[in-house]
Write a protein that holds these residues in place. Structure first.
Motif, PDB file in Angstrom:
ATOM      1  N   ARG A  38       0.797  -1.200   0.012  1.00  0.00           N
ATOM      2  CA  ARG A  38      -0.082  -0.055  -0.077  1.00  0.00           C
ATOM      3  C   ARG A  38       0.783   1.141  -0.163  1.00  0.00           C
ATOM      4  N   PRO A  39       0.129   2.416  -0.256  1.00  0.00           N
ATOM      5  CA  PRO A  39       1.066   3.497  -0.283  1.00  0.00           C
ATOM      6  C   PRO A  39       1.510   3.962   1.317  1.00  0.00           C
ATOM      7  N   HIS A  40       2.422   4.591   1.312  1.00  0.00           N
ATOM      8  CA  HIS A  40       2.825   5.007   2.649  1.00  0.00           C
ATOM      9  C   HIS A  40       2.000   6.344   2.981  1.00  0.00           C
ATOM     10  N   ARG A  41       1.376   6.046   4.343  1.00  0.00           N
ATOM     11  CA  ARG A  41       0.870   7.251   4.953  1.00  0.00           C
ATOM     12  C   ARG A  41       1.341   7.850   6.137  1.00  0.00           C
ATOM     13  N   GLY A  42       1.018   8.776   6.587  1.00  0.00           N
ATOM     14  CA  GLY A  42       1.571   9.415   7.810  1.00  0.00           C
ATOM     15  C   GLY A  42       1.373   8.661   8.978  1.00  0.00           C
ATOM     16  N   PHE A  43       2.672   8.501   9.844  1.00  0.00           N
ATOM     17  CA  PHE A  43       2.482   7.805  11.003  1.00  0.00           C
ATOM     18  C   PHE A  43       2.364   6.247  10.786  1.00  0.00           C
ATOM     19  N   GLY A  44       2.519   5.772   9.641  1.00  0.00           N
ATOM     20  CA  GLY A  44       2.152   4.472   9.167  1.00  0.00           C
ATOM     21  C   GLY A  44       0.873   3.884   9.376  1.00  0.00           C
ATOM     22  N   SER A  45      -0.201   4.745   9.252  1.00  0.00           N
ATOM     23  CA  SER A  45      -1.618   4.813   9.312  1.00  0.00           C
ATOM     24  C   SER A  45      -2.005   3.617   8.232  1.00  0.00           C
ATOM     25  N   VAL A  46      -3.132   2.967   8.361  1.00  0.00           N
ATOM     26  CA  VAL A  46      -3.722   2.146   7.464  1.00  0.00           C
ATOM     27  C   VAL A  46      -5.235   2.710   7.419  1.00  0.00           C
ATOM     28  N   ARG A  47      -5.713   3.042   6.244  1.00  0.00           N
ATOM     29  CA  ARG A  47      -7.179   3.314   6.421  1.00  0.00           C
ATOM     30  C   ARG A  47      -7.936   2.125   6.350  1.00  0.00           C
ATOM     31  N   VAL A  48      -9.095   2.037   7.181  1.00  0.00           N
ATOM     32  CA  VAL A  48     -10.048   0.991   7.366  1.00  0.00           C
ATOM     33  C   VAL A  48     -11.377   1.548   7.492  1.00  0.00           C
ATOM     34  N   ARG A  49     -12.459   0.618   7.467  1.00  0.00           N
ATOM     35  CA  ARG A  49     -13.805   0.912   7.637  1.00  0.00           C
ATOM     36  C   ARG A  49     -13.925  -0.376   8.728  1.00  0.00           C
ATOM     37  N   ALA A  50     -14.183   0.406   9.869  1.00  0.00           N
ATOM     38  CA  ALA A  50     -14.399  -0.293  11.054  1.00  0.00           C
ATOM     39  C   ALA A  50     -15.995  -0.527  11.307  1.00  0.00           C
ATOM     40  N   ARG A  51     -16.058  -1.558  12.095  1.00  0.00           N
ATOM     41  CA  ARG A  51     -17.634  -1.881  12.728  1.00  0.00           C
ATOM     42  C   ARG A  51     -17.407  -2.554  13.929  1.00  0.00           C
ATOM     43  N   VAL A  52     -18.063  -1.786  15.235  1.00  0.00           N
ATOM     44  CA  VAL A  52     -18.419  -2.688  16.579  1.00  0.00           C
ATOM     45  C   VAL A  52     -19.848  -2.472  16.713  1.00  0.00           C
ATOM     46  N   GLY A  53     -20.565  -3.585  16.914  1.00  0.00           N
ATOM     47  CA  GLY A  53     -21.894  -3.790  17.110  1.00  0.00           C
ATOM     48  C   GLY A  53     -22.615  -3.252  15.860  1.00  0.00           C
ATOM     49  N   THR A  55     -22.357   0.058  14.786  1.00  0.00           N
ATOM     50  CA  THR A  55     -21.856   1.219  14.456  1.00  0.00           C
ATOM     51  C   THR A  55     -20.746   0.975  13.477  1.00  0.00           C
ATOM     52  N   GLN A  56     -20.710   1.655  12.182  1.00  0.00           N
ATOM     53  CA  GLN A  56     -19.546   1.591  11.359  1.00  0.00           C
ATOM     54  C   GLN A  56     -19.184   2.906  10.983  1.00  0.00           C
ATOM     55  N   TRP A  57     -17.911   3.126  10.946  1.00  0.00           N
ATOM     56  CA  TRP A  57     -17.167   4.447  10.578  1.00  0.00           C
ATOM     57  C   TRP A  57     -15.945   4.118   9.770  1.00  0.00           C
ATOM     58  N   ALA A  58     -15.579   5.030   8.904  1.00  0.00           N
ATOM     59  CA  ALA A  58     -14.182   5.177   8.280  1.00  0.00           C
ATOM     60  C   ALA A  58     -13.166   5.773   9.340  1.00  0.00           C
ATOM     61  N   THR A  59     -12.146   5.136   9.430  1.00  0.00           N
ATOM     62  CA  THR A  59     -11.084   5.730  10.349  1.00  0.00           C
ATOM     63  C   THR A  59      -9.767   5.036   9.831  1.00  0.00           C
ATOM     64  N   SER A  60      -8.538   5.228  10.647  1.00  0.00           N
ATOM     65  CA  SER A  60      -7.460   4.631  10.177  1.00  0.00           C
ATOM     66  C   SER A  60      -7.152   4.074  11.443  1.00  0.00           C
ATOM     67  N   ILE A  61      -6.090   2.795  11.334  1.00  0.00           N
ATOM     68  CA  ILE A  61      -5.417   1.998  12.534  1.00  0.00           C
ATOM     69  C   ILE A  61      -3.832   2.721  12.339  1.00  0.00           C
ATOM     70  N   PHE A  62      -3.366   2.555  13.618  1.00  0.00           N
ATOM     71  CA  PHE A  62      -2.063   3.170  13.781  1.00  0.00           C
ATOM     72  C   PHE A  62      -1.079   2.167  14.332  1.00  0.00           C
ATOM     73  N   PRO A  63       0.257   2.026  13.910  1.00  0.00           N
ATOM     74  CA  PRO A  63       1.351   1.162  14.472  1.00  0.00           C
ATOM     75  C   PRO A  63       1.462   1.626  15.923  1.00  0.00           C
ATOM     76  N   SER A  64       1.470   0.677  16.917  1.00  0.00           N
ATOM     77  CA  SER A  64       2.125   0.849  18.196  1.00  0.00           C
ATOM     78  C   SER A  64       3.400   0.538  18.565  1.00  0.00           C
ATOM     79  N   SER A  65       4.067   0.904  19.672  1.00  0.00           N
ATOM     80  CA  SER A  65       5.280   0.559  19.937  1.00  0.00           C
ATOM     81  C   SER A  65       5.435  -1.132  20.137  1.00  0.00           C
ATOM     82  N   ASP A  66       4.534  -1.888  20.410  1.00  0.00           N
ATOM     83  CA  ASP A  66       4.731  -3.341  20.581  1.00  0.00           C
ATOM     84  C   ASP A  66       4.514  -4.040  18.973  1.00  0.00           C
TER      85      ASP A  66
END
Length: 98
Positions: A38-53, A55-66
């Motif tokens: 994928r193309p490089h994005r700021g902070f190593g983020s990855v665009r996703v469509r998330a759903r919990v229950g 509720t659905q929304w567009a956001t990004s996930i981010f790499p953590s220190s672990d």
């Protein structure tokens, strides 16, 4: 790519006057997402469509220190799905980058 998992809701206190809430993508799923070309994005983020229950929304996930990715859980989502610190979020992520 679509992944589903259960994760603990945790708080990260960025500053004294604010807190952010997240859940972590399990290591094996984080590794699989990291392998998607994928193309490089700021902070190593990855665009996703998330759903919990229901509720659905567009956001990004981010790499953590672990080495895992973390999904931010905004207040509107936490309120709608009754998510609390220390609780469990059942998550479905559709990776949009790649």
């Amino acid at each position: 790519m679509i992944v589903e998992f259960e994760g603990d809701v945790f708080r990260w206190d960025a500053r004294e006057d604010s807190a952010w809430f997240f859940t972590a993508v399990p290591p094996e799923l984080s590794d699989a997402i990291r392998e998607i070309p994928r193309p490089h994005r700021g902070f190593g983020s990855v665009r996703v469509r998330a759903r919990v229950g229901s509720t659905q929304w567009a956001t990004s996930i981010f790499p953590s220190s672990d080495g895992t990715y973390v999904l931010p859980l905004k207040k509107a989502v936490r309120d709608a799905e009754q998510l609390v610190e220390g609780g469990i979020a059942v998550v479905r992520l559709e990776v949009l980058d790649g």
